[in-house]
Structure formats: structure tokens, C-alpha cells
Design a protein around this motif. Sequence first.
Motif, PDB file in Angstrom:
ATOM      1  N   LEU A  56       1.146   1.863 -13.957  1.00 37.99           N
ATOM      2  CA  LEU A  56       0.703   0.482 -13.783  1.00 37.99           C
ATOM      3  C   LEU A  56       0.417   0.168 -12.322  1.00 37.99           C
ATOM      4  CD1 LEU A  56       0.144  -2.161 -15.295  1.00 37.99           C
ATOM      5  CD2 LEU A  56       2.538  -2.793 -14.911  1.00 37.99           C
ATOM      6  N   ASP A  57       1.218   0.741 -11.423  1.00 34.87           N
ATOM      7  CA  ASP A  57       1.023   0.437 -10.003  1.00 34.87           C
ATOM      8  C   ASP A  57      -0.052   1.306  -9.351  1.00 34.87           C
ATOM      9  OD1 ASP A  57       2.302   2.856  -9.815  1.00 34.87           O
ATOM     10  OD2 ASP A  57       4.085   2.082  -8.790  1.00 34.87           O
ATOM     11  N   SER A  58      -0.767   2.100 -10.168  1.00 33.05           N
ATOM     12  CA  SER A  58      -1.892   2.862  -9.612  1.00 33.05           C
ATOM     13  C   SER A  58      -3.063   1.942  -9.305  1.00 33.05           C
ATOM     14  CB  SER A  58      -2.334   3.943 -10.596  1.00 33.05           C
ATOM     15  OG  SER A  58      -2.836   3.365 -11.796  1.00 33.05           O
ATOM     16  N   ASP A  59      -3.006   0.743  -9.815  1.00 32.23           N
ATOM     17  CA  ASP A  59      -4.030  -0.263  -9.587  1.00 32.23           C
ATOM     18  C   ASP A  59      -3.397  -1.434  -8.849  1.00 32.23           C
ATOM     19  OD1 ASP A  59      -6.788  -1.544 -10.865  1.00 32.23           O
ATOM     20  OD2 ASP A  59      -5.163  -3.007 -10.727  1.00 32.23           O
ATOM     21  N   GLU A  60      -4.111  -2.007  -7.898  1.00 30.96           N
ATOM     22  CA  GLU A  60      -3.538  -3.083  -7.085  1.00 30.96           C
ATOM     23  C   GLU A  60      -3.093  -4.263  -7.939  1.00 30.96           C
ATOM     24  OE1 GLU A  60      -4.786  -5.990  -3.322  1.00 30.96           O
ATOM     25  OE2 GLU A  60      -6.128  -4.384  -3.995  1.00 30.96           O
ATOM     26  N   LEU A  61      -3.903  -4.610  -8.933  1.00 27.54           N
ATOM     27  CA  LEU A  61      -3.546  -5.734  -9.809  1.00 27.54           C
ATOM     28  C   LEU A  61      -2.356  -5.371 -10.681  1.00 27.54           C
ATOM     29  CD1 LEU A  61      -7.147  -6.819 -10.873  1.00 27.54           C
ATOM     30  CD2 LEU A  61      -5.647  -7.953  -9.224  1.00 27.54           C
TER      31      LEU A  61
ATOM     32  N   VAL B 222       8.830   2.711 -19.096  1.00 27.65           N
ATOM     33  CA  VAL B 222       8.400   1.512 -19.818  1.00 27.65           C
ATOM     34  C   VAL B 222       6.883   1.534 -19.914  1.00 27.65           C
ATOM     35  CG1 VAL B 222       8.242  -1.005 -19.719  1.00 27.65           C
ATOM     36  CG2 VAL B 222      10.376   0.140 -19.067  1.00 27.65           C
ATOM     37  N   THR B 223       6.374   1.365 -21.112  1.00 34.64           N
ATOM     38  CA  THR B 223       4.933   1.289 -21.315  1.00 34.64           C
ATOM     39  C   THR B 223       4.557  -0.154 -21.605  1.00 34.64           C
ATOM     40  OG1 THR B 223       4.800   3.547 -22.168  1.00 34.64           O
ATOM     41  CG2 THR B 223       2.987   2.072 -22.711  1.00 34.64           C
ATOM     42  N   THR B 224       3.633  -0.679 -20.846  1.00 31.58           N
ATOM     43  CA  THR B 224       3.222  -2.070 -21.004  1.00 31.58           C
ATOM     44  C   THR B 224       1.966  -2.171 -21.866  1.00 31.58           C
ATOM     45  OG1 THR B 224       1.710  -2.203 -19.120  1.00 31.58           O
ATOM     46  CG2 THR B 224       4.064  -2.455 -18.661  1.00 31.58           C
ATOM     47  N   THR B 225       1.587  -3.401 -22.159  1.00 30.12           N
ATOM     48  CA  THR B 225       0.394  -3.671 -22.967  1.00 30.12           C
ATOM     49  C   THR B 225      -0.839  -3.919 -22.100  1.00 30.12           C
ATOM     50  OG1 THR B 225       0.991  -6.021 -23.004  1.00 30.12           O
ATOM     51  CG2 THR B 225       1.793  -4.659 -24.807  1.00 30.12           C
ATOM     52  N   ILE B 226      -0.680  -3.866 -20.778  1.00 30.11           N
ATOM     53  CA  ILE B 226      -1.774  -4.188 -19.860  1.00 30.11           C
ATOM     54  C   ILE B 226      -2.881  -3.126 -19.920  1.00 30.11           C
ATOM     55  CG2 ILE B 226      -2.415  -4.395 -17.428  1.00 30.11           C
ATOM     56  CD1 ILE B 226      -1.022  -6.842 -18.428  1.00 30.11           C
ATOM     57  N   ARG B 227      -4.107  -3.597 -20.098  1.00 30.77           N
ATOM     58  CA  ARG B 227      -5.285  -2.722 -20.030  1.00 30.77           C
ATOM     59  C   ARG B 227      -5.868  -2.862 -18.628  1.00 30.77           C
ATOM     60  NH1 ARG B 227      -8.676  -4.623 -25.203  1.00 30.77           N
ATOM     61  NH2 ARG B 227     -10.346  -3.684 -23.936  1.00 30.77           N
ATOM     62  N   LEU B 228      -5.661  -1.843 -17.815  1.00 36.11           N
ATOM     63  CA  LEU B 228      -6.057  -1.939 -16.410  1.00 36.11           C
ATOM     64  C   LEU B 228      -7.538  -2.226 -16.229  1.00 36.11           C
ATOM     65  CD1 LEU B 228      -3.958   0.920 -14.744  1.00 36.11           C
ATOM     66  CD2 LEU B 228      -3.630  -1.542 -14.533  1.00 36.11           C
ATOM     67  N   GLY B 229      -8.379  -1.593 -17.033  1.00 36.43           N
ATOM     68  CA  GLY B 229      -9.820  -1.825 -16.913  1.00 36.43           C
ATOM     69  C   GLY B 229     -10.179  -3.268 -17.214  1.00 36.43           C
TER      70      GLY B 229
ATOM     71  N   ALA C 124      -4.192  -8.648 -20.251  1.00 39.68           N
ATOM     72  CA  ALA C 124      -4.599  -8.753 -18.851  1.00 39.68           C
ATOM     73  C   ALA C 124      -4.130 -10.079 -18.264  1.00 39.68           C
ATOM     74  CB  ALA C 124      -6.115  -8.627 -18.731  1.00 39.68           C
ATOM     75  N   LEU C 125      -3.790 -10.027 -16.988  1.00 42.40           N
ATOM     76  CA  LEU C 125      -3.421 -11.217 -16.220  1.00 42.40           C
ATOM     77  C   LEU C 125      -4.107 -11.104 -14.870  1.00 42.40           C
ATOM     78  CD1 LEU C 125       0.440 -11.282 -16.919  1.00 42.40           C
ATOM     79  CD2 LEU C 125      -1.267 -12.790 -17.955  1.00 42.40           C
ATOM     80  N   ALA C 126      -4.912 -12.086 -14.528  1.00 39.75           N
ATOM     81  CA  ALA C 126      -5.628 -12.046 -13.258  1.00 39.75           C
ATOM     82  C   ALA C 126      -5.424 -13.346 -12.500  1.00 39.75           C
ATOM     83  CB  ALA C 126      -7.116 -11.808 -13.499  1.00 39.75           C
ATOM     84  N   GLY C 127      -5.294 -13.241 -11.187  1.00 43.52           N
ATOM     85  CA  GLY C 127      -5.164 -14.426 -10.352  1.00 43.52           C
ATOM     86  C   GLY C 127      -3.943 -15.259 -10.693  1.00 43.52           C
TER      87      GLY C 127
END
Length: 543
Positions: free
Chosen positions: A192-197, A246-253, A281-284
Motif C-alpha cells: 500500500l505504501d508503494s504509492d504516495e496516496l 493486512v490486505t486492504t480493499t484500496i485499488r491503487l490505480g 479509494a480515498l483521495a484528498g
Amino acid sequence: MPRAGSPFLSPPKHARRRRRRGPSLSIVFTAIVLLGGLAAAGYAGVRAYLDEDERLPAVVAFTQAWERQDYEAMYRLLDVKSQRANPKISFLADYRRANRAATVEKVRVGRAGPLLSGGKVVVPVTVETKDFGRLPDREIEFTASENEQGEGRVAWTPALRLPGLREGEDVRRRSGAPPRRGNIYAAGGKLLDSDELGASIAGVAGDKPTGLNRIYEERLAGKRSSTLRFGDRVIARVKGTPGKSVTTTIRLGLQRQANDALGGQLGGIAIIKPSDGSVLALAGLAVSAPQPPGSVFKVVTAAAALHYKKATMGSSYPARSFATLSGAKLRNAGDSACGGSLTTSFAKSCNSVFGPLGAKVGAKRMVAISKKFGFFEQPDIPAAKISTIPEAAEMKDAIAVGSAAIGQNTDQATPLQMASVAATIANKGVRIKPWLAGTKRKRTRVVSAKVAANVRTMMIANVASGTGTAAQVPGVTVAGKTGTAELVSTGDIAQNAKNTTAWFVAFAPAQNPKVAIAVMLPNQGQGGTNAAPVAKRVLQAAL
């Protein structure tokens, strides 16, 4: 237990040794005569009656204070010799060190035994610890005495800190090396932390973890091996266990695309899968900066009006530019006149219809259904703030309820919360509390499937022919609702985008929802003009 008024409970410092009263001599004489040949037993019985012993109550009070972790009270019950040998600061520090080493969480004491010769009292003690579980059950032998004032006091040494501890022994814990830490993964298997968001959600590990690292610290960190010793004796051992990932539901793309859709402007986007409540996804400012939701809250009000039978799909309303509630005007945006059917009124976002509908539902019911939709609930998401509307007691008249029903008054909501509202309608009236990881699925029936279907019909109309046409996606039926929340009263001033927050909530495809979305753009004008196009871009990416 100590008797009421006992000097053991509130010892007067200046008291002299109390004079113990007993029955009259005639009663004593009669008692001895009646006991006859059992003279020795008779004397003991009369002695006990005449002379109440405070030693056993002192031990009971001491152990009960221990159970409460009231070490100050325990110290006050020590005899003079013990206090001289163990100043209070040392006494408290001894317990603190022993508890920390043994990871003590709770102490339970059993029923004290009888007072034995020499003032001995045996008490069973059970100790629960965080690392070692329940320590072996033991009995502790206390020795009690009475001081010059007749008050019970307890003799103490550091060996009494834990059951089984011997004189001269210290309590020590030795831990092994930290185990391998688990990872936090995105839905696709990447870190998950491979992406800044994604990193902003994962947080950081360490002494003060943040984000998901904080929420799942115990699982991720695993457990060190540990040994508890009393002196040189091993009392308990626990094996180390590696951390679990822990595996999350976040889709990085999708999260990157949502962030790109914001285009650098201040705002927040939340995307949820309606069928299971998973956060995609969660942005901003998706969770951290609640804003007045404006007319997107009419999704809740429409559901409430149908649920509480204050409106039907056949209801019709006159076209007008405002409604009067409690003597105050509740105006439509731009003072435009609108009305007609319930669906048309929703599609055109008529304050003049939905304000009075909220007032008809009433403050208590509006609060009750809002809570079912997730307002007032702490999300299980890092840094997420609670969304609220005024409590029923705060909405004292119709205009207050009507204002809250159109997302004004002091309503505050996050994109995560409003995406959950849309997802609830999409999921046939059943809300699943949004989640990122784990297995908990809190399900709540908010409204019936029929009510949810009717609200869906209104939301489809909003995008097809109402204020939300900018969210239309070719080949896909979108159900949505616009919102333009006033940050200041805009009735008597020129239109200025900085005075309003633009909102849009939606789910798609309308008949078989895959995603629910909420877009919030603070100080950026109209929901239909500014937020709906952003939602369209994200829906196209998600679908």
C-alpha cells in the motif's frame, strides 16, 4: 468486612485506644453458667463477643484495595514497622516495577480465610497478565496486627507484590528479538505504501504508529518471545509469533485516478463498493474535513419522507420559489420556482419541497434515520472524522429541521459518509459500515428495498434531466444527486464560488451498482457545474 464507623476505615490520628464495650456482668455470668463444662470454649466465645478483632478486616481491606489497584490505600493499611522499612515512594515503585515486568492487567482476590494464630490470614489471589495470561493461582499469607488505637494493620514486604514471589526475589521479564513485521497490501497485491496516496492511508510504523499501522499494530507487529522470572526461577514463558500482513480493499490505480480527477484543487473523493461496503479509494479530503453537505443530504430526507409515510411517489407539490417555516423563508437556489412530483422536485433540488418534508418527518425521526445512515458513527478508517447533523433537542422549530433536511443548519459530512449514503440506496436500503481491512461487516437495514428503489428512481432523474446532467456516462445509467452547500448566506449577495461547497453523490450502473461515489469541492461553486463532471471522470475510471 470492616464494620460501619470502624476506626479502620477512618482512623482518628489523635484517638486513644478505644474502650470496648460488652454486655453487663449479669449477662456474662449467665453465659458462662449456660456453657457449663465447656468452660474453655465458653470463655473464647465471650472473649470474641467482648473484643472485636480488627486484624482480619484490615487484610480484607488491603486485598480489596489491591484488586482496585489503589496502592495509596494499601500503603495506609501497613503497620508502622513496614512503613518505616518501605517508604511510600519505594512501596509504589516496587508495585509499578513488578506490574510492568509481569505485564499485570488485573488482580482478583478470593475470600479471605479465618484469622489464624499469630495474626495470619490466607487469601487466594489470581493475576491476569497481558503477555503471560493467567499466572498460576496461589494463596498469599498475610500477617496482621492491631496498633495502640485498636486499628488493624498489615505487615508487608516486597515478596507480597505477586503470588508465589519469595523474599529477596525481583520480578523480571526477558524478551526476545522483535519478530518479522507484517506488511500492508493494496487490493491488487502491491504494498500500500508503494504509492504516495496509499502511504498516507498505511501511515508509519514505530513507537508512535499512524494510519493503518496504528489500527492493526498488534497484528502487524506480532509478538516477541518472553520469559517471566521471579529471581532465578522461571514462572512463565510465551513463544514469539511473527507479524501477520493486512490486505486492504484500496485499488491503487483507481485512487490515483480519483486524485487526478481533483486536478490539484482542494477537495475529497470517496469510492465504495455498495454490495459489501469496502472502500475502494480515498483521495484528498475524503475523510478528514467535514463540510455542510447541502442538497446531497436530500437523499436522506427523501428516504425519511417515504419511510415515515410523509410522502409517496404520487405526491405533488406547487411550484414556488420558497417555503415558509416558523415564519422564515426557505428559498430555492437563485430564487427559482420549482415543484411538481416528488421525483421532479428531487431532480430539480427544490428546497421549497424538501425543507417542509423534513419538518413533517420531525427532528427526532430525522436524527434517528440519519444515525442509521451512518451519521454520528466513528468510521473504522484512519483519521476519519464523524459526520453529524444537529441533535433533535437543538432543532427547536420547523425552520431548524427544514434547514437540516436540505443539508444546511449545522450539518457536517465527509465524502466517505455521503458515499456510504449513496451505497446504502444502491444496496437496496441495507447499509454496510465502510471498511478497509479485516473481516467485520456491520450491516444495518436503514429503509425497505421498496423505499430504496424509489429513491434510486429520483436519483436517476437527477442525472437524466435534473441538476446532475454533467455526470452522465455514455452507455451507463447513473443515479446521483447534486449539492451546493452555503458556507455563508448567499440569498442577498452576488454569486461567488467561494461562498459554497460543491457536492455530488452517485452510484452506477443504477440497476446493478458496482461503485458508489461522493465528490466534495470546498469553496468551488455549484455541485452540478463543478462536482458532477469530476464524478463522471471517476465513474468512468471505476467502471
